[in-house]
Write a protein that holds these residues in place. Structure first.
Motif, PDB file in Angstrom:
ATOM      1  N   UNK A  34      32.660  36.214  46.772  1.00 24.19           N
ATOM      2  CA  UNK A  34      31.830  37.392  47.054  1.00 24.19           C
ATOM      3  C   UNK A  34      32.030  37.867  48.486  1.00 24.19           C
ATOM      4  N   UNK A  35      32.011  36.918  49.427  1.00 22.84           N
ATOM      5  CA  UNK A  35      32.229  37.282  50.824  1.00 22.84           C
ATOM      6  C   UNK A  35      33.642  37.751  51.089  1.00 22.84           C
ATOM      7  N   UNK A  41      28.227  42.888  51.247  1.00 23.78           N
ATOM      8  CA  UNK A  41      27.665  43.873  50.321  1.00 23.78           C
ATOM      9  C   UNK A  41      26.831  43.208  49.230  1.00 23.78           C
ATOM     10  N   UNK A  42      27.239  42.020  48.790  1.00 26.96           N
ATOM     11  CA  UNK A  42      26.536  41.345  47.688  1.00 26.96           C
ATOM     12  C   UNK A  42      25.533  40.292  48.168  1.00 26.96           C
ATOM     13  N   UNK A 193      29.652  40.797  39.626  1.00 23.95           N
ATOM     14  CA  UNK A 193      28.255  40.704  40.047  1.00 23.95           C
ATOM     15  C   UNK A 193      27.441  39.849  39.075  1.00 23.95           C
ATOM     16  N   UNK A 194      27.630  40.087  37.763  1.00 22.58           N
ATOM     17  CA  UNK A 194      26.921  39.308  36.757  1.00 22.58           C
ATOM     18  C   UNK A 194      27.359  37.848  36.809  1.00 22.58           C
ATOM     19  N   UNK A 195      28.673  37.630  36.977  1.00 27.66           N
ATOM     20  CA  UNK A 195      29.182  36.266  37.068  1.00 27.66           C
ATOM     21  C   UNK A 195      28.618  35.553  38.295  1.00 27.66           C
ATOM     22  N   UNK A 253      33.223  36.232  54.168  1.00 32.32           N
ATOM     23  CA  UNK A 253      33.176  37.571  54.764  1.00 32.32           C
ATOM     24  C   UNK A 253      33.830  37.607  56.152  1.00 32.32           C
ATOM     25  N   UNK A 254      33.603  36.577  56.938  1.00 30.32           N
ATOM     26  CA  UNK A 254      34.139  36.553  58.305  1.00 30.32           C
ATOM     27  C   UNK A 254      35.632  36.259  58.337  1.00 30.32           C
ATOM     28  N   UNK A 255      36.103  35.385  57.459  1.00 35.07           N
ATOM     29  CA  UNK A 255      37.459  34.868  57.592  1.00 35.07           C
ATOM     30  C   UNK A 255      38.478  35.482  56.631  1.00 35.07           C
TER      31      UNK A 255
END
Length: 426
Positions: A34-35, A41-42, A193-195, A253-255
């Motif tokens: 997700x990130x 965003x999620x 998103x559902x997963x 998200x950062x990496x």
């Protein structure tokens, strides 16, 4: 040691087992993805899933303490049809869930030990993993599981928090010039998103395991904790799990986000990439330590999943296919438990063989199935903690009941959205 601390130590265990079950695929795989794919965003989805699912997991522990039996026994009290549906849900999902967890664990195992390079036999690593889990549970029972998970949990918590802090100090990697953020609200985005929410923090039907482990802990120690002590144990595990899910999202998200890189589909390559996220911030010297910690937490998750499904099926079979007297007699008879372990290992191994290296497909399928069956289990758990089934002083407070209604709306609403997307209506 004070009497209060002694009682608490006798209580601790089921909540840590629950956290270990959660931290595996939903955190190492889904939160990181997700990130990596969507940045922050999620983040709202992870927070809402942890919030709105909370009551239905808590009710597994609450019911076990109040009623002195597993919530699966409670399903039968609601009506045999409820237990039948739970049994079918478990039977229909357990092979996919275990296969998804097993595929990820085998990836981390191969990343650490390089088994596939030493033995060039397809799926040999998964075979070794499943055989190890099955044998350990047959020989070691709950005592080994409880001790193993506590040790693994401590290692994971320290290593993850360290990597998270160093990631924050490292700062977010700059995005490449031509980077374009993926769309969340298209078919692929909603599917992910559902997963993501399906196993955040884990599947709702796994809440029965809380009650089974709570009952087993009482048998192990000979101490029946107060409701406050049982809920402290559960809440501790749940909060740790929720916090770590945000840590993994942040590292992704950062990496990775905006770098132009993607998370690999192969389980072994995915495991290597996740370990790299840690070593990027801590230093290359830590690779072996992090690889060991990553495998350890996934192995802890895998063995907990094997045990949880075997216990759930064991109790369901006893209640569905035997008289009440015989079911009571069979409480210490492990034949059904062992048979389920063997069946689970074989069925899940077959699914891994079928999906091959398509880790993302397998994980997304398993998590989506879990999300779609969640509303029924959530409703049943909520019903069982009413004063119709447990003493009124043990029923949930008003705020938790209100959160339960919100949770049902959340689960049903996103389930409908998922169906609409699959039918091409959205």
């Amino acid at each position: 040691m004070s009497n209060k601390v002694s009682r608490l130590l006798k209580t601790l265990g089921p909540g840590i087992l629950f956290a270990s079950t959660c931290i595996g695929v939903s955190h190492l795989v889904q939160s990181t993805r997700a990130g990596a794919n969507y940045g922050f965003v999620l983040l709202w989805a992870i927070i809402l899933a942890n919030l709105f699912k909370y009551p239905f997991f808590e009710y597994g522990s609450r019911y076990a303490n109040a009623a002195g039996e597993s919530i699966i026994d409670g399903y039968k009290k609601m009506g045999k049809w409820v237990l039948v549906i739970y049994f079918l849900i478990t039977l229909g999902s357990m092979f996919f869930v275990t296969a998804a967890v097993g595929a990820v664990t085998a990836g981390f195992m191969d990343n650490l030990f390089g088994i596939s390079q030493l033995v060039e036999i397809p799926l040999f690593t998964a075979f070794v993993l499943f055989a190890s889990c099955t044998l350990m549970l047959i020989l070691g029972k709950y005592n080994l599981l409880d001790s193993l998970i506590k040790m693994i949990g401590a290692v994971l918590l320290v290593s993850t928090v360290l990597a998270f802090v160093l990631t924050l100090l490292h700062g977010q990697n700059p995005a490449v010039a031509d980077f374009k953020a993926p769309e969340v609200w298209d078919s692929a985005g909603i599917g992910f998103l559902i997963a993501l929410m399906g196993w955040m923090p884990t599947a709702v039907d796994l809440s029965a395991w809380n009650s089974l482990w709570t009952i087993e802990r009482i048998k192990q120690t000979g101490y029946h904790p107060t409701m406050k002590e049982t809920l402290f144990d559960f809440n501790f595990g749940y909060l740790v799990s929720a916090g770590l899910s945000i840590c993994f999202l942040t590292m992704g998200a950062f990496l990775v986000y905006g770098s132009g890189e993607t998370m690999p589909g192969s389980s072994a390559l995915f495991a290597h990439k996740v370990v790299e996220l840690y070593t990027t911030t801590i230093g290359s010297w830590s690779y072996l330590i992090i690889a060991t910690a990553g495998f350890s937490v996934m192995f802890g998750t895998c063995i907990a999943v094997f045990d949880g499904y075997a216990r759930a099926m064991e109790r369901s079979v006893e209640l569905l296919f035997f008289s009440e007297e015989k079911a009571t007699e069979m409480l210490n008879d492990r034949k059904v438990y062992i048979a389920t372990l063997l069946l689970l290992a074989l069925g899940s191994f077959f699914i891994i063989a079928k999906f091959g290296g398509k880790l993302k497909v397998l994980v997304d399928l398993a998590t989506a199935i879990s999300f779609m069956i969640a509303p029924f289990v959530a409703w049943a758990n909520f019903k069982l903690v009413s004063k119709d089934y447990i003493a009124e002083e043990h029923t949930p407070p008003a705020w938790l009941k209100l959160l339960s209604y919100g949770g049902l709306v959340f689960l049903i609403g996103f389930g409908i959205l998922f169906v609409f997307v699959k039918l091409g209506l959205v």
